[in-house]
Design a protein around this motif. Sequence first.
Motif, PDB file in Angstrom:
ATOM      1  N   LEU A 185      31.850  33.493 -33.468  1.00  0.00           N
ATOM      2  CA  LEU A 185      30.392  33.341 -33.377  1.00  0.00           C
ATOM      3  C   LEU A 185      29.671  34.484 -34.077  1.00  0.00           C
ATOM      4  O   LEU A 185      28.695  34.297 -34.798  1.00  0.00           O
ATOM      5  CB  LEU A 185      29.960  33.345 -31.906  1.00  0.00           C
ATOM      6  N   LEU A 311      23.634  29.806 -29.371  1.00  0.00           N
ATOM      7  CA  LEU A 311      24.912  30.448 -29.721  1.00  0.00           C
ATOM      8  C   LEU A 311      24.835  31.952 -29.505  1.00  0.00           C
ATOM      9  O   LEU A 311      25.748  32.577 -28.948  1.00  0.00           O
ATOM     10  CB  LEU A 311      25.262  30.183 -31.198  1.00  0.00           C
ATOM     11  N   LEU A 315      27.044  34.091 -26.857  1.00  0.00           N
ATOM     12  CA  LEU A 315      27.871  35.215 -27.316  1.00  0.00           C
ATOM     13  C   LEU A 315      27.636  36.456 -26.423  1.00  0.00           C
ATOM     14  O   LEU A 315      28.566  37.113 -25.962  1.00  0.00           O
ATOM     15  CB  LEU A 315      27.473  35.497 -28.756  1.00  0.00           C
TER      16      LEU A 315
END
Length: 449
Positions: A185, A311, A315
């Motif tokens: 990521l 995302l 993370l």
Amino acid sequence: MDNENKNREHWGSRLGFILACLGSAVGLGNVWRFSTTAGENGGGAFLIVYLLIVLIIGLPVVLAEFTIGRKAQSDVVGAFEKLAPGKPWKIMGYMGVATGFIILSFYSVIAGWVMKYFFGYVTGAIANVPGQDFTSYFTSFIGQRYEPVIWQFIFMTLTIGVVIAGVKKGIEAANKLLMPLLGVLLVVLSIYSLTLGGAKEGLTFLFYPDWDKLFDPQVILAALGQAFFSLSLGMGTLITFGGYLSREHKLPSAALSVGLLDSSVAIISGVLIFPAVFAFGQDPSSGPGLVFMTLPNVFEQISAGMLVGALFFFLLFAAALSSSVSLLEVTVAYFMRKLQWSRKQTVVLIGGIIFLLGIPSSLAQGAIPITVMGRDFLTFMDQLSGNVLLPLGGVIIALFMGWAWKKEEALRDSDLGNTWVGNVWIWIVRIIAPLAILIIFLNKIGIIE
Ligand code: LEU
């Protein structure tokens, strides 16, 4: 092998151990704290000093913690009791347990905010923030009485769940999943960030070496503090994790991997954050608020913003979870032995107490003005642990390794052997590391400026 050792949990593999230590090291601190500190302290010059410090002081203390843990095969208090019976060194162990309690109590509050944002992006709720005023959105959210506490509760429940599952099936398995995911990521998002048009400015901000600052004591101190926090040093996390390691695994290369990977994650996070911040004319030095108040503006303006935001906060959540798991394990390992309780009972009890201890940190953000020594409760807990307990713990660990062990034993038990690297390491833990850490400590509590 005595009974205690036979029943003791161990890592399934050397990689699992390294990933768990990396999971502990890579946390909320890497993503914004590194970038902010680097930005405020000369960018590239800071980076050079930081990397040198990780190599010269950080890694030797990491190796000391691993060595103590593996040798003792115990928790942070038990390690000192076993290796130096009847001596006052075990005070370090109690300090480590207390530090684990304190840090996790407020860490889980901030991680709860991260979860709120993650779900905000997943459900699209963040898109409806009135006037895109993320500053008011954030401050009014953290100022509420119940909602932030509920998120903190959910985050603590997840942490508890992982730790209940145990060393191999919980901590190791979670990190084997979370760490590679985090790596992918991070790289994908930073490449994306570099395409947004602020790459040149962002990278200059992060990497431009302002040479005058290379010998600036303030920069050196900031780098030392960051290295310490980021490597999770000084409270026995790595002693506890080293305690689940069996003899055949080599320590120096494990310490090197953890140190280098942790620093790489910090640098890549900077590459993710700054080009994006510059591309949309945001303030790169907005500190802790950068993540919650500034970045949402960036995500708002890019085409796939909702997905990128989701995302990014996922993370951050993964990084926070793997660090919080290590903090809880430090305290649980000790109480499990002390109370002779099962892992499950101990984790629920200790996790519950830490959750309760975190509530004032959450409420102090606006709901109820809880202050200690002129600081809100969360800031007080943060400064007490980061500025006082961690550095002090680091000094004690280095001195213990350097002076309480015979040199030959220290060299043998660390797997360095009687080599030149081994001898350099001994003098670092004996003199250089304690002295350097003492300097940050005195600086941070304001005795020297
Ligand atoms: N190393 C962690 C971080 O960077 C913090 C530690 C106290 C668990 O967030």
